[in-house]
Design a protein around this motif. Sequence first.
Motif, PDB file in Angstrom:
ATOM      1  N   SER A  92       0.848  -1.204   0.000  1.00 32.45           N
ATOM      2  CA  SER A  92       0.000   0.000   0.000  1.00 32.45           C
ATOM      3  C   SER A  92       0.876   1.245   0.000  1.00 32.45           C
ATOM      4  O   SER A  92       0.701   2.147  -0.817  1.00 32.45           O
ATOM      5  CB  SER A  92      -0.872   0.058   1.258  1.00 32.45           C
ATOM      6  N   ASP A 127       2.319  -2.651  -9.798  1.00 30.43           N
ATOM      7  CA  ASP A 127       1.947  -3.182  -8.481  1.00 30.43           C
ATOM      8  C   ASP A 127       2.169  -4.700  -8.556  1.00 30.43           C
ATOM      9  O   ASP A 127       1.405  -5.423  -9.181  1.00 30.43           O
ATOM     10  CB  ASP A 127       0.479  -2.865  -8.185  1.00 30.43           C
ATOM     11  N   ALA A 143       2.736  -6.766  -5.725  1.00 28.85           N
ATOM     12  CA  ALA A 143       2.778  -7.086  -4.288  1.00 28.85           C
ATOM     13  C   ALA A 143       3.262  -8.506  -4.013  1.00 28.85           C
ATOM     14  O   ALA A 143       4.190  -8.720  -3.246  1.00 28.85           O
ATOM     15  CB  ALA A 143       1.409  -6.861  -3.669  1.00 28.85           C
TER      16      ALA A 143
HETATM   17  C1  LIG Z   1      -1.632  -7.297  -0.855  1.00 29.72           C
HETATM   18  C2  LIG Z   1      -1.671  -6.432  -2.048  1.00 29.72           C
HETATM   19  C3  LIG Z   1      -1.543  -5.039  -1.941  1.00 29.72           C
HETATM   20  C4  LIG Z   1      -1.448  -4.365  -0.596  1.00 29.72           C
HETATM   21  O1  LIG Z   1      -0.260  -4.708   0.038  1.00 29.72           O
HETATM   22  P1  LIG Z   1      -0.053  -4.539   1.627  1.00 29.72           P
HETATM   23  O2  LIG Z   1       1.277  -5.129   1.867  1.00 29.72           O
HETATM   24  O3  LIG Z   1      -1.159  -5.287   2.283  1.00 29.72           O
HETATM   25  O4  LIG Z   1      -0.100  -3.088   1.917  1.00 29.72           O
HETATM   26  C5  LIG Z   1      -1.522  -4.306  -3.109  1.00 29.72           C
HETATM   27  N1  LIG Z   1      -1.629  -4.897  -4.309  1.00 29.72           N
HETATM   28  C6  LIG Z   1      -1.759  -6.224  -4.461  1.00 29.72           C
HETATM   29  C7  LIG Z   1      -1.855  -6.818  -5.825  1.00 29.72           C
HETATM   30  C8  LIG Z   1      -1.783  -7.038  -3.329  1.00 29.72           C
HETATM   31  O5  LIG Z   1      -1.891  -8.368  -3.452  1.00 29.72           O
END
Ligand SMILES: *Cc1c(COP(=O)(O)O)cnc(C)c1O
Length: 471
Positions: free
Chosen positions: A151, A267, A269
């Motif tokens: 985030s 993004d 993550a």
């Molecule tokens: C989990 C996630 C987020 C948020 O990440 P946090 O570490 O929980 O802040 C953003 N984008 C994607 C694709 C995610 O899977």
Amino acid sequence: MTIDRKTGDPRFQKGDLELFNQAKSYSCEYMDKAYDRRVYPTDEAIAQLKIFEEPMPAGMGDDQEILQMLHKYGSPATVTQTGGRYYGFVNGSYYPAAMAAKWLADVWDQNPALFVISPIVSKLEEICEKWIVELLGLPDNTVVGLVGGTSTATLCGLAAGRLALFKRLNWDVNQKGLIGAPGIRIVAGQQAHATVFKALALLGFGKDNIELVTVDDQGRMDVSQLPDLDDNTLLILQAGNVNSGAFDPLQTICEKANKAGAWIHIDGAFGLWAAASAKYQYLTAGIEMADSWSVDGHKTLNTPYDCGVILCKHRDILVESMQAAGSYIQYGEQRDSMLYTPEMSRRSRAVELWATLKYLGKSGVENMVNGLCSNAQNLAARLKEAGFNILNDVVFNQILVSCDTPEMTEATLAYIQSSGDCWCGGSVWNDQPVIRISVCSWKTSQSDIERTVSCFVEAHNQAQTSISQSR
Ligand SMILES: *Cc1c(COP(=O)(O)O)cnc(C)c1O
């Protein structure tokens, strides 16, 4: 701490040793039971949390009692995501090497804002930066900031992009803000993560200003629907859809966006770690063309919480967007980590991140990523055999499951969640309720998978019985 009677100095004494030994023994007991304890706490354990509802104590407490209370009532009300059968959200576990390192670092109590505040943690951040950039195959000049999660990392990447785009328009956004600013464009997929929209809103861009790109049946951006891009565009791509695990067609889109001069943020993550695996790096092909990336340590990489990483190819832009100046903040020759993050004081995430990477090495990271993905494929195949519908192409570690009717899906999920055997979250896919599985713990074993399948079958049977009885 005990106060030395003669000098009045606080000293580490026998009572402290007992306290810390007690903490160690509670912790080891917890870890030892992680394989067998319920994945989700019982209602009773949660109800017992009422014990914490008390007025602020009028005076000082007893440290042993505090720890005991936490273990007695806190431990049973935890979610065991450190075992092998927690599939909620995208939550990883941790390696002992990293947790042990974290214990030591907790005792150090460092603040890595500046090199002068913590030479060791600054050094470890520098090393993590090099290793991660290499592992993910990103450009050599890429810099890293460590934040709480993706985030915040996304917020940083988009803030950097915002600064860069306005610069091109001769508008200093740090100085002038957004009021009266010239327009820039924002393009993102319809299924961009909730935190992307949150970051955009925090940066002063409302949802109405985002050009949303239609996605295909897996949640990937449909390239044919991509609007014309220009050098005035902040483009946000996704490596790993939070439901299906699907990756946007990164290579094709990055090529177009690069030609147009757009700022690309990815993004990634949990999905960006695909780049560390020869088998899965086809999913992240082209990521090196982006300008900034966000990724988590605490998901696929299985570092302890919390660990988010912002990576940016343009050091000066990231630093300028995270600018902070004050007479007492004196930057030096060595790495001053607050240059790369919104926070000044923060905890020493680099310690666990470094320990995880040093423990696993390149082959360890690769094997772990491959293991999560093959476990996911295996689990999906077994569930399909057992009569469940698998709704997505299992390209990475995410599985979307349904039963024959939405009602059955919801009832089955409720039984799974209360079983204590495993835990999955719910989601909505194509307007239908689904059971969402994220295989994200390195601990998930073959027998965990067997037990998970049995849990699903049992939950389905129970749901069937209760639904037919209510008719
Ligand atoms: C989990 C996630 C987020 C948020 O990440 P946090 O570490 O929980 O802040 C953003 N984008 C994607 C694709 C995610 O899977």
